[in-house]
Write a protein that holds these residues in place. Structure first.
Motif, short mmCIF file in Angstrom:
data_model
loop_
_atom_site.label_atom_id
_atom_site.label_comp_id
_atom_site.label_asym_id
_atom_site.label_seq_id
_atom_site.Cartn_x
_atom_site.Cartn_y
_atom_site.Cartn_z
N SER A 190 0.81 -1.22 0.00
CA SER A 190 0.00 0.00 0.00
C SER A 190 0.85 1.28 0.00
N GLY A 191 2.17 1.12 0.10
CA GLY A 191 3.05 2.27 0.06
C GLY A 191 3.40 2.86 1.42
N ASP A 192 2.96 2.23 2.51
CA ASP A 192 3.28 2.70 3.86
C ASP A 192 4.62 2.12 4.29
N GLU A 193 5.70 2.78 3.89
CA GLU A 193 7.04 2.25 4.17
C GLU A 193 7.36 2.24 5.65
N SER A 194 6.92 3.27 6.37
CA SER A 194 7.21 3.34 7.80
C SER A 194 6.53 2.19 8.54
N GLY A 195 5.24 1.98 8.24
CA GLY A 195 4.51 0.90 8.89
C GLY A 195 5.06 -0.47 8.52
N ALA A 196 5.41 -0.64 7.25
CA ALA A 196 5.97 -1.91 6.79
C ALA A 196 7.30 -2.19 7.47
N THR A 197 8.13 -1.17 7.61
CA THR A 197 9.43 -1.34 8.25
C THR A 197 9.26 -1.77 9.70
N ALA A 198 8.31 -1.17 10.41
CA ALA A 198 8.09 -1.52 11.81
C ALA A 198 7.61 -2.96 11.95
N LYS A 199 6.66 -3.37 11.13
CA LYS A 199 6.11 -4.72 11.23
C LYS A 199 7.15 -5.78 10.82
N LEU A 200 7.83 -5.54 9.71
CA LEU A 200 8.81 -6.52 9.25
C LEU A 200 10.03 -6.55 10.16
N GLY A 201 10.34 -5.41 10.78
CA GLY A 201 11.41 -5.40 11.77
C GLY A 201 11.06 -6.25 12.98
N ARG A 202 9.82 -6.15 13.43
CA ARG A 202 9.37 -6.99 14.53
C ARG A 202 9.42 -8.46 14.12
N ALA A 203 9.08 -8.75 12.87
CA ALA A 203 9.14 -10.13 12.38
C ALA A 203 10.57 -10.66 12.43
N VAL A 204 11.52 -9.87 12.01
CA VAL A 204 12.93 -10.27 12.05
C VAL A 204 13.34 -10.56 13.50
N GLN A 205 12.92 -9.70 14.41
CA GLN A 205 13.25 -9.88 15.82
C GLN A 205 12.67 -11.19 16.36
N LEU A 206 11.40 -11.47 16.05
CA LEU A 206 10.76 -12.69 16.53
C LEU A 206 11.38 -13.93 15.91
N ALA A 207 11.69 -13.87 14.61
CA ALA A 207 12.30 -15.02 13.94
C ALA A 207 13.65 -15.36 14.55
N ALA A 208 14.44 -14.32 14.84
CA ALA A 208 15.76 -14.55 15.43
C ALA A 208 15.65 -15.12 16.84
N ALA A 209 14.72 -14.58 17.63
CA ALA A 209 14.59 -15.00 19.02
C ALA A 209 14.10 -16.44 19.12
N SER A 210 13.26 -16.87 18.18
CA SER A 210 12.67 -18.21 18.26
C SER A 210 13.48 -19.26 17.50
N GLY A 211 14.51 -18.84 16.78
CA GLY A 211 15.30 -19.78 16.00
C GLY A 211 14.62 -20.22 14.73
N ASN A 212 13.68 -19.41 14.23
CA ASN A 212 13.01 -19.74 12.98
C ASN A 212 13.89 -19.26 11.82
N ASN A 213 14.92 -20.05 11.53
CA ASN A 213 15.94 -19.63 10.58
C ASN A 213 15.43 -19.53 9.15
N GLU A 214 14.49 -20.40 8.79
CA GLU A 214 13.97 -20.37 7.42
C GLU A 214 13.18 -19.08 7.17
N THR A 215 12.35 -18.69 8.14
CA THR A 215 11.60 -17.44 7.99
C THR A 215 12.56 -16.25 8.02
N ALA A 216 13.59 -16.32 8.84
CA ALA A 216 14.59 -15.24 8.87
C ALA A 216 15.26 -15.11 7.51
N ARG A 217 15.54 -16.24 6.87
CA ARG A 217 16.17 -16.20 5.54
C ARG A 217 15.24 -15.56 4.51
#
Length: 450
Positions: free
Chosen positions: A381-408
């Motif tokens: 939708s073009g909301d770069e700020s919102g997308a960055t915040a959500k995908l950043g949280r996803a990266v954080q959660l993937a790293a913390a849980s050891g979900n390496n495939e999703t992190a990749r």
């Protein structure tokens, strides 16, 4: 006397992981219910005494049936190798069907046509019928539109008429469902739900992720992308092998709660996230069934939340009883396994505030799936700020849980500055296949680290 080449039903066990302690007045009880099935056999059919040839089987229905639905709309001819790969993949899947299993192949366009065996019934797998099916596949041509609901309805009819106990579908599409209304597809899914399970695959990048995942979700199957049509054969073969390993169908997770307690939600959280809450079928005032589909040798995890009446320190109660049940024609369902959820009220703050590791892990995995989907929508939708915040949280959660495939997969959509804090930058250019792969696989989870 008959020889039996049929599936042996797996044995089930149920384990509950929870922190049963609540503070005074506390009401929400969370638990992870792990269901494990072991000892399942191969699917097949009852044969005549002394025979090993399914062509001369007893006139009984196959124990298992599978229908392969292949998109043959006009877009499958662009490039022509796409349809060629689909033919080869379907042929390989047919070779994987075990002797005695019922099967059929449906060509899907704006209508559905049974190309093999073509008599309104399933063929029984044998060397002869597999060879006949290969010949029929060689005559597939591309042309027409896409109306997936018609494909699913035909598959349901074929499987219904077969009398098979274990029923499965494999669906391949390369395009959007443009020749029927969304409501028509939804109605078809409602019609097929409970009749068979279905794995859905999108080939290339011209299909709609939400349509393919909707099909898999409604029919308790898996969804995935095969960006390169050359990978179809390996994927179809794997899917069919897994389908052939199913030994029991229509298993339900039954939750009984005492007076005053109520189930808030039920979610499958491994191997993928799937909300089962709206699929509850009430058994009586205190119990409800949640469908889980077909099982082979496998293990799945479910997150259950029950709201109980508030109580004082020192009191305890049974919060819920979880059972696995299997329908029995003409009689009460068979209970395969069961376990209990408890609630104990305490003034020990450390005990009541501790979060069970399994509950914490899967709460994070469910959030991971949610923020990936939200982030990708915001990016579109073009909301770069919102997308960055959500995908950043996803990266954080993937790293913390050891979900390496999703992190990749996330690393192909964002540049990761600091995974621990979720600091990322959106990539300026992202391959469409990479974005669709992340979205399609966002609900896949990893289990708790031992």
């Amino acid at each position: 006397m008959a020889n039996f080449a049929k599936a042996s039903a797996p044995r089930f066990s149920v384990d509950v992981y929870q922190n049963e302690y609540l503070p005074e007045g506390g009401r929400e009880v969370h638990a992870i219910i792990t269901v494990t099935a072991t000892g399942g056999g191969t699917t097949g059919r009852v044969l005549l005494a002394g025979s090993t040839d399914p062509r001369i089987a007893d006139p009984q229905q196959p124990e298992a049936g599978v229908v392969i639905m292949v998109d043959t709309s006009g877009s499958m001819d662009y490039p022509p190798t796409k349809l060629a790969n689909a033919r080869a993949a379907t042929g390989a899947a047919i070779q994987t069907v075990r002797d005695g299993v019922g099967f059929a192949v449906v060509a899907g366009t704006h209508k559905a046509v049974e190309i093999y065996p073509g008599n309104g019934r399933l063929a029984i797998a044998s060397p002869r019928t597999r060879e006949e099916a290969q010949w029929a596949l060689g005559h597939l041509t591309a042309g027409g539109g896409t109306a997936i609901g018609t494909w699913l309805r035909l598959a349901a009819d074929l499987l219904d008429h077969s009398g098979a106990t274990i029923r499965h579908g494999i669906l391949l599409t390369d395009g959007r469902n443009e020749h029927e209304a969304p409501a028509d597809l939804r109605a078809a899914l409602d019609h097929c739900a409970g009749r068979f399970t279905c794995d859905a695959r999108g080939v290339g990048t011209d299909w709609e992720v939400k349509e393919v995942t909707q099909i898999a979700s409604a029919l308790l199957g898996s969804a995935d992308i095969v960006a390169d049509p050359g990978g179809l054969t390996a994927d179809f073969t794997t899917m069919m092998r897994q389908a052939m390993g199913k030994g029991v169908a229509d298993v339900a997770l039954r939750l009984w709660t005492p007076q005053g307690a109520e189930v808030q939600f039920v979610k499958q959280v491994a191997p993928r996230v799937e909300n089962l809450t709206p699929r509850r079928v009430d058994v009586n005032a205190r119990a409800g069934d949640y469908p889980t589909g077909s099982w082979g040798d496998e293990s799945r995890d479910y997150h259950v939340c029950v709201r109980v009446p508030a109580a004082g320190v020192g009191q305890e109660m049974l919060a819920a009883r979880a059972s696995l049940v299997l329908p029995s024609p003409g009689g009460p369902p068979e209970t395969l396994a069961h376990a209990l959820m408890r609630a104990v009220w305490t003034n020990d703050m450390m005990a009541s505030t501790a979060i069970n590791p399994q509950v914490a892990h899967y709460t994070g995995q469910a959030e991971l799936a949610r923020v990936i989907q939200q982030g990708l929508e915001l990016r579109k939708s073009g909301d770069e700020s919102g997308a960055t915040a959500k995908l950043g949280r996803a990266v954080q959660l993937a790293a913390a849980s050891g979900n390496n495939e999703t992190a990749r997969l996330l690393s192909k959509v964002v540049d990761v500055v600091d995974a621990a804090t979720g600091t990322v930058r959106l990539k300026a250019k992202v391959a469409e296949a990479d974005e669709m792969t992340l979205e399609t696989r966002s609900t896949k989870t990893v289990r708790v680290k031992k």
